[in-house]
Design an enzyme around this catalytic site. Structure first.
Site, short mmCIF file in Angstrom:
data_model
loop_
_atom_site.label_atom_id
_atom_site.label_comp_id
_atom_site.label_asym_id
_atom_site.label_seq_id
_atom_site.Cartn_x
_atom_site.Cartn_y
_atom_site.Cartn_z
N THR A 85 0.88 -1.17 0.00
CA THR A 85 0.00 0.00 0.00
C THR A 85 0.91 1.21 0.00
O THR A 85 1.93 1.23 0.69
CB THR A 85 -0.98 -0.01 1.18
N HIS A 195 -9.97 -11.44 -7.98
CA HIS A 195 -10.09 -10.99 -6.59
C HIS A 195 -11.51 -11.23 -6.07
O HIS A 195 -12.48 -11.16 -6.83
CB HIS A 195 -9.78 -9.49 -6.55
N ASP A 274 -9.21 -5.32 -14.43
CA ASP A 274 -8.76 -5.08 -13.06
C ASP A 274 -7.24 -5.30 -13.01
O ASP A 274 -6.76 -6.42 -13.05
CB ASP A 274 -9.48 -6.04 -12.11
N ASN A 303 -4.75 0.67 -9.03
CA ASN A 303 -4.68 1.37 -7.75
C ASN A 303 -3.34 2.10 -7.58
O ASN A 303 -2.36 1.48 -7.15
CB ASN A 303 -4.81 0.38 -6.59
#
Ligand SMILES: *Cc1c(COP(=O)(O)O)cnc(C)c1O
Length: 479
Positions: A85, A195, A274, A303
């Protein structure tokens, strides 16, 4: 009233900035996994909120006493679980400014800068990735980008767009069919490796999603998809949505996007891509081969909050034709109407919630203060670290690599049965020097080591490998 004034805020803020910098610079010294037991926190703080204000100095002190013992340090170079992250100083500073402006940018007039910077930042990002023009607002066509909170939301939003588009078409062809009848026949497709949020999008969207078995390399191919679609059309169903994954969560595997795209285009099916983790690598031209066929997709998502140094939450989504969403979700109460409607996107129609934070600021700050070259260097360095760990694993005959290492994820295991691998993982996490999570494909259990921390160096990877090797020695000698 006794509340924090600007002067106190300056002192508190400066102290906190020092604390944050110290925390991140010395994060290696902390044990990556906490040792606390469930329920550790309640006894550390009072039962009720204070009637009179506490001193900020005391609040700051309590961060080390109450919070840090229960933190899993995601930015430690010893953290190898899940996927990274993002975290960087420019993004943290941008969030301070976003907190100060604290607007809710649901329409253009609600804060023009919030919407307009987002439109331009999504173009900047799209160009950095080499996305086809049709996705970019600056192309002058219908396409454009939006910041969603998470990839999960993007998958659901795309599904709802696909549903609206297909309902519209089927109703024109079959005016005798009711909405409920059509919805009952809709069917979407994704990989058994996609996912969990994709399956969830199907549940939330109230439609069937088929989970497709993959080929021997864990990918969905055009052939697999086409066969499923044919079966369903013969059974009277209406295929409407496909999610292709670029970089699966389990093993960073890439579906055959190009082949799937051809099948979708031929059958008038919305294709969503994705690329939550892997998408960041496309800023390096040498990795764009991984998104071959992207021009056939209707929507694409990745992301920046995973691997592009822009702190959570920042999930970038592009649509070739957002009007399907805008029309599907359009409720227009008087209090949200404004005179400039139509001249800029009213992003409330592109997402599920109404409210939205000023998140484009952190994209702007990070892209300007790193520059594309440094971001590319960061991605390349992290991939290099994964290959370095791979070489260490390969140097030890007891281990095997279970999936080709393409980006920053290494999937590996002790050769042979699953049990020693389960024991290895349990013991590694129990020791808490490094943190990994496992995965399983078919019957094969394996460990995943993701390169996460921004500051990770070769010397950190040496430490992680030594920990894996020594723990394996213990496990294998006990037998
Ligand atoms: C991490 C991940 C997601 C979920 O991302 P969120 O932004 O947390 O919803 C979805 N798909 C893939 C392939 C992922 O790796």
């Amino acid at each position: 009233m006794d509340e924090m004034e600007a002067n106190q805020f300056k002192d508190f803020g400066k102290e906190m900035i020092d604390y944050v910098a110290g925390y991140l610079e010395n994060i290696r010294e902390r044990r990556v996994l906490p040792t606390v037991e469930p329920g550790y926190l309640r006894p550390l703080i009072p039962d009720s909120a204070p009637l009179k204000p506490d001193k900020w100095e005391d609040v700051l002190k309590d961060v080390e006493r109450v919070i840090m013992p229960g933190v899993t340090h995601w930015h430690s170079p010893r953290f190898h679980a899940y996927y990274p992250t993002a975290n960087s100083y420019p993004a943290i500073v941008a969030d301070i400014l976003s907190g100060a402006i604290a607007c809710i940018g649901f329409t253009w007039i609600a804060s023009p800068a919030c919407t307009e910077l987002e439109v331009v930042m999504m173009d900047w990002l799209g160009k950095m990735l080499g996305l086809p023009e049709a996705f970019l607002a600056c192309s002058g066509g219908k396409g454009g980008g939006v910041i969603q909170g998470t990839a999960s939301e993007a998958t659901l939003v795309a599904l709802l767009g696909a549903k609206a588009r297909t309902m519209d078409r089927v109703k024109k062809d079959h005016p005798e069919m009711s909405d409920a009848e059509i919805v009952g026949k809709l069917v979407g497709y994704t990989s058994c490796q996609s996912h969990s949020s994709v399956e969830r999008a199907g549940l939330l969207g109230g439609v069937q999603l088929r989970s497709l078995q993959t080929d021997a390399s864990n990918r969905v191919t055009g052939e697999i998809l086409e066969k499923a679609i044919k079966e369903d059309i013969e059974a009277g169903l209406i295929p409407f949505y496909v999610v292709a994954t670029l970089g699966t969560t389990s093993s960073c595997t890439f579906d055959k996007l190009d082949e799937m795209g051809t099948v979708c285009n031929e059958n008038n099916i919305w294709l969503h891509v994705d690329a939550a983790y892997a998408g960041s690598s496309f800023i390096c031209p040498e990795y764009r081969y991984l998104m071959k066929g992207i021009e056939k997709a209707d929507s694409f998502n990745f992301n920046p909050h995973k691997w592009l140094l822009i702190n959570f939450d920042c999930s970038a989504m592009w649509l070739k034709d957002p009007s399907w969403l805008v029309n599907a979700f359009n409720v227009d109460p008087l209090y949200l109407k404004h005179d400039q409607q139509g001249s800029a996107p009213d992003y409330r129609h592109w997402q599920i919630p109404l409210g939205r934070r000023f998140r484009a600021l952190k994209i702007w700050f990070v892209l300007r203060l790193y520059g594309i070259e440094n971001l590319q260097a960061f991605i390349r360095k992290q991939i290099g670290l994964a290959h370095y760990f791979e070489s260490l694993v390969r140097s030890d005959d007891r281990f095997e690599i279970t999936e080709e290492v393409i980006l920053g994820l290494v999937c590996f295991r002790l050769k042979g049965a699953n049990e020693p691998n389960e024991a290895l993982l349990r013991r590694l996490n129990g020791r808490g020097v490094i943190h990994l999570v496992p995965s399983k494909i078919g019957d094969t259990y394996f460990l995943r080591l993701a390169i996460c921390g921004r500051v990770t160096e070769n010397s950190d990877i040496d430490i992680s490998w030594k920990e894996v090797k020594n723990t394996a020695d213990e496990i294998l000698s006990k037998k």
